[in-house]
Enzyme design. Structure first.
Site, PDB file in Angstrom:
ATOM      1  N   TYR A   1     -16.348  15.574 -14.564  1.00  0.00           N
ATOM      2  CA  TYR A   1     -16.591  14.159 -14.798  1.00  0.00           C
ATOM      3  C   TYR A   1     -17.691  13.688 -13.841  1.00  0.00           C
ATOM      4  CZ  TYR A   1     -16.181   9.200 -14.098  1.00  0.00           C
ATOM      5  OH  TYR A   1     -16.480   7.885 -13.929  1.00  0.00           O
TER       6      TYR A   1
ATOM      7  N   ASP B   1      -7.971  18.661 -12.507  1.00  0.00           N
ATOM      8  CA  ASP B   1      -8.080  17.361 -13.166  1.00  0.00           C
ATOM      9  C   ASP B   1      -7.563  17.551 -14.596  1.00  0.00           C
ATOM     10  OD1 ASP B   1      -8.880  15.067 -14.529  1.00  0.00           O
ATOM     11  OD2 ASP B   1     -10.751  14.857 -13.406  1.00  0.00           O
TER      12      ASP B   1
ATOM     13  N   ARG C   1       0.838  -1.208   0.000  1.00  0.00           N
ATOM     14  CA  ARG C   1       0.000   0.000   0.000  1.00  0.00           C
ATOM     15  C   ARG C   1       0.870   1.254   0.000  1.00  0.00           C
ATOM     16  NH1 ARG C   1      -3.035   0.383   4.652  1.00  0.00           N
ATOM     17  NH2 ARG C   1      -2.827  -1.795   5.208  1.00  0.00           N
TER      18      ARG C   1
ATOM     19  N   LYS D   1      -6.958   6.680 -18.590  1.00  0.00           N
ATOM     20  CA  LYS D   1      -7.209   7.258 -19.928  1.00  0.00           C
ATOM     21  C   LYS D   1      -5.915   7.417 -20.726  1.00  0.00           C
ATOM     22  CE  LYS D   1     -11.281   7.823 -18.010  1.00  0.00           C
ATOM     23  NZ  LYS D   1     -12.185   6.739 -17.911  1.00  0.00           N
TER      24      LYS D   1
HETATM   25  N1  PLP Z   1     -11.618  12.516 -14.274  1.00  0.00           N
HETATM   26  C1  PLP Z   1     -12.018  12.499 -15.542  1.00  0.00           C
HETATM   27  C2  PLP Z   1     -11.932  13.744 -16.370  1.00  0.00           C
HETATM   28  C3  PLP Z   1     -12.527  11.322 -16.099  1.00  0.00           C
HETATM   29  O1  PLP Z   1     -12.945  11.319 -17.382  1.00  0.00           O
HETATM   30  C4  PLP Z   1     -12.621  10.150 -15.287  1.00  0.00           C
HETATM   31  C5  PLP Z   1     -13.186   8.904 -15.828  1.00  0.00           C
HETATM   32  O2  PLP Z   1     -13.812   8.897 -16.868  1.00  0.00           O
HETATM   33  C6  PLP Z   1     -12.193  10.227 -13.969  1.00  0.00           C
HETATM   34  C7  PLP Z   1     -11.682  11.416 -13.487  1.00  0.00           C
HETATM   35  C8  PLP Z   1     -12.279   9.040 -13.056  1.00  0.00           C
HETATM   36  O3  PLP Z   1     -11.239   8.143 -13.323  1.00  0.00           O
HETATM   37  P1  PLP Z   1     -11.327   6.554 -13.148  1.00  0.00           P
HETATM   38  O4  PLP Z   1     -12.396   6.055 -14.076  1.00  0.00           O
HETATM   39  O5  PLP Z   1      -9.941   6.110 -13.497  1.00  0.00           O
HETATM   40  O6  PLP Z   1     -11.668   6.287 -11.722  1.00  0.00           O
END
Ligand code: PLP
Length: 376
Positions: free
Chosen positions: A120, A192, A63, A217
């Site tokens: 998101y 983000d 961890r 992604k």
């Molecule tokens: N931030 C953005 C802009 C995203 O598009 C996503 C997922 O689609 C996330 C965060 C969340 O990430 P995860 O699906 O890896 O948990």
């Protein structure tokens, strides 16, 4: 907890060395996160599948990380490194949501958070949930309205959460204005950066305290794992985030870290190709009479069908090269109507289809999409 395992045990941790500031991001993506160059050392950091490590060294328990995870972190820190001279540290998580949650967990009870109306879905729902439970005090703003953001930075705001470009409306914030203003007001800033990636935007250089990624992604780029990452140049904050990973149990696996590390080697090439294709496709789509609106940012395109959600669905089901699937940032092109998800924000148009552009030939992609649009 934790500081000791960041020692440069595996020949890693070179991010801190300012002489790398001259290197291009594409070079850093290839060269960082490698074992020390000793005779017979492997070129690639191996997958080390261990939950526990022999006592006395920098890592005791998975961890806290491990060699493969540290190698991935070293690359991401180098790519997001502020002005590519100041040291940054990355902390990898088991998903983007786990990374987001680690940041949210640092907000004191009742702390005020300013966040975009569009983020998101998972982050938006989580913020709302925390606000409804009285855990945070949430103010939502239009990410493109710089004046409103600046006005919101009153005393008592703990965290400014930014997502730019936003998912799926592809709105862009004036980060260069908002981040330094928030910093001066004593507000913690989080960006983000999943959509732009460090190839197109480096928020630490613009004043962010923390950069967040869904490494699921573009960073990993092959739609074969879930991972997240946080990057900061504040060593104390990095330590707090690492402790969150340990206590929330949000560590990534060595296998996923290996795949992500392998994927990130080609990040610059993939982004360049996909962004050029996205621009090409956006131009083509702008001349399509049945498409009422086209947005494009980086490797992403969002289109609307004049309010006709059924048509949008038919187009999603009518392509052969483009896969009808959620997620984004992979080598393969994907499309989906975002409002098919019940939790997607209501101000996202029902007929909006989000396209994640991959690295296939752009003319092939256009021919397939145009066929589905004309048949739809
Ligand atoms: N931030 C953005 C802009 C995203 O598009 C996503 C997922 O689609 C996330 C965060 C969340 O990430 P995860 O699906 O890896 O948990």
């Amino acid at each position: 907890m934790g500081a000791r395992y960041r020692a440069h045990h595996y020949g890693l941790g070179m991010t801190q060395r300012p002489e790398h500031s001259a290197l291009d991001l594409s070079t850093l993506a290839v060269t960082k996160g490698r074992p020390a160059r000793e005779p017979d050392a492997p070129l690639n950091t191996p997958i080390v599948p261990a939950s526990s490590f022999i006592a006395g060294g920098p890592t005791e328990y998975a961890r806290e990380g491990g060699p493969t995870v540290f190698a991935f972190e070293e690359v991401i820190a180098a790519l997001e490194c502020a002005e590519r001279t100041r040291p940054a540290q990355a902390v990898a998580f088991s998903s983007g949501m786990a990374a987001a949650d680690a940041v949210l967990d640092l907000i004191p009870v009742g702390g005020r958070v300013v966040a975009p109306t569009t983020t998101y879905t998972g982050v938006a729902v989580r913020l709302r949930e925390l606000a409804e439970r009285g855990r945070i005090d949430l103010t939502l703003i239009d990410v493109t309205d710089t004046d409103a953001i600046l006005a919101s930075l009153t005393t008592g705001v703990h965290t400014l959460w930014m997502e730019s470009p936003t998912n799926p409306l592809l709105e862009e914030a004036d980060l260069a204005t908002c981040l330094p203003a928030a910093r001066s007001a004593g507000v913690r800033t989080v960006v983000d950066n999943t959509f732009a990636t460090p190839i197109l935007q480096r928020p630490l250089e613009l004043g962010a305290h923390i950069v967040m990624h869904s490494a699921t992604k573009s960073l990993s780029g092959h739609s074969d794992l879930l991972m997240g990452a946080l990057v900061t140049e504040d060593p104390e904050l990095a330590e707090e985030l690492r402790t969150r990973r340990i206590l929330l149990g949000a560590a990534p696996s060595a296998f996923d870290a290996y795949l992500a590390l392998r994927g990130v080697r080609t990040l610059a090439l993939r982004i360049q190709r996909a962004e050029a294709s996205a621009q090409f496709l956006a131009n083509k789509l702008r001349s399509e009479p049945s498409i009422s609106r086209v947005r494009q940012a980086g490797t992403m395109v969002s289109i609307e069908f004049g309010g006709d959600a059924a048509r949008a669905d038919r187009v999603c089901q009518g392509t052969r090269l483009w896969a009808h699937a959620t997620s984004l940032g992979g080598v393969e092109s994907l499309l989906e109507r975002r409002r098919r998800w019940p939790l997607e924000a209501e101000h996202v148009p029902e007929d909006l289809v989000r396209l994640s552009v991959g690295i296939e030939d752009p003319s092939d992609l256009w021919a397939d999409l145009a066929h589905a649009i004309h048949a739809g």
